[in-house]
Structure formats: structure tokens, C-alpha cells
Enzyme design. Structure first.
Site, short mmCIF file in Angstrom:
data_model
loop_
_atom_site.label_atom_id
_atom_site.label_comp_id
_atom_site.label_asym_id
_atom_site.label_seq_id
_atom_site.Cartn_x
_atom_site.Cartn_y
_atom_site.Cartn_z
N TYR A 133 15.75 -18.53 -21.65
CA TYR A 133 15.26 -17.15 -21.59
C TYR A 133 13.76 -17.00 -21.82
O TYR A 133 13.25 -15.89 -21.73
CB TYR A 133 16.03 -16.29 -22.60
CG TYR A 133 17.51 -16.28 -22.33
CD1 TYR A 133 18.03 -15.57 -21.25
CD2 TYR A 133 18.39 -17.00 -23.12
CE1 TYR A 133 19.39 -15.57 -20.98
CE2 TYR A 133 19.76 -17.00 -22.86
CZ TYR A 133 20.24 -16.29 -21.79
OH TYR A 133 21.59 -16.30 -21.51
N HIS A 137 19.13 -10.27 -14.24
CA HIS A 137 19.50 -11.41 -15.10
C HIS A 137 18.33 -12.37 -15.14
O HIS A 137 17.79 -12.74 -14.09
CB HIS A 137 20.74 -12.12 -14.57
CG HIS A 137 21.95 -11.25 -14.59
ND1 HIS A 137 22.62 -10.97 -15.75
CD2 HIS A 137 22.57 -10.58 -13.60
CE1 HIS A 137 23.62 -10.16 -15.47
NE2 HIS A 137 23.61 -9.89 -14.17
#
Length: 147
Positions: free
Chosen positions: A23, A101
């Protein structure tokens, strides 16, 4: 002035520290700040929420419908793969939304490859890192311009 709502689901409050190899190291606050500036530069208003609770996200979408929100950008996190209630909320309110996402969900575990939202969204940004939020904002602004 159009209204845009940014919704981030469970665990996205941990951006910047959570699994940085997947991430990255940018915080949610940094993402929200950039997106607010981008929205304001185009004459739009951006509200941001993050919740780890599905019912709070559903409530925010229902409230957005009452508040004449024009478009939603949402990273539903794991709710993508589990929440029929979230899908039903979008179908009920008819607010156009863009699904985001950070990681490429199609390169991950098998259960992450299914989204209950993609087929009813006006766009999906998947696997572009945190830069995907900027792409989603661009899509939202183009949608508002063309509307």
C-alpha cells in the site's frame, strides 16, 4: 459547485504504515489533502470519510443522497468482496461512483478477485497505487463536466 464524497473503508486509516510493500507509505490524510485541492481547483467540494464499520459507510452513502452529492469515489477495502448491503445501497441511492483499489486485486488471493461493486460503478481504478485516487478524481471531474 458539485459535491464529491470520498469514502475509505476498513483499515484504510492505516495507510502509510500498513503493509507498505503493498500500500505504500502515503497516509490517508495526505491523499485527502491532495484530492481536496484538486476538487477545489475545478470548483467542486470534496467531503471525506473513513470508517471501519460497514453500517457507517452505508449511512454516509444514504446521507450523501439526501445532501445532493453528485458522485462518490470509494475504496471499500475488504467490503468489496463481502458486502451485498453496500451494493444494495448504491443501487438504491443511484449515486454514480468510482471504485478504487490501491493494489491489483486480480494479482492477489482468489477471494479478492470478486467485486460486488464493479459492474454497477461508472469506473474502476485498480492497481495504480495511491495514484489511483488522483485518477479517480480525474474521472469524477470528467463525469461532472459531461453530465
Amino acid at each position: 459547485m458539485s459535491r464529491i464524497l470520498l469514502i475509505n473503508g476498513p483499515n484504510l486509516n492505516l495507510l502509510g504504515t500498513r503493509e507498505p510493500e503493498i500500500y505504500g507509505d502515503v497516509t490517508l490524510g495526505e491523499i485527502e489533502s491532495k484530492l481536496k485541492s484538486s476538487a477545489e481547483d475545478a470548483g467542486h467540494e470534496l467531503d471525506c470519510i473513513q470508517s471501519n464499520a460497514e453500517h457507517e459507510i452505508i449511512n454516509s452513502i444514504q446521507d450523501a443522497n439526501k445532501n445532493s452529492t453528485d458522485v462518490i469515489i470509494i475504496n471499500p477495502g475488504p467490503l468489496t468482496h463481502t458486502s451485498i448491503a453496500l451494493r444494495d445501497t448504491f443501487l438504491s441511492t443511484k449515486i454514480p461512483f468510482i471504485e478504487v483499489h490501491i493494489s491489483n486485486i486480480f494479482e492477489r488471493e482468489e477471494f479478492r478477485k470478486n467485486s460486488f461493486l464493479s459492474d454497477i460503478s461508472i469506473g474502476c481504478i485498480i492497481g495504480c497505487g495511491v495514484g489511483g485516487y488522483g485518477l479517480a478524481m480525474r474521472r469524477a471531474k470528467n463525469y461532472l463536466r459531461d453530465k
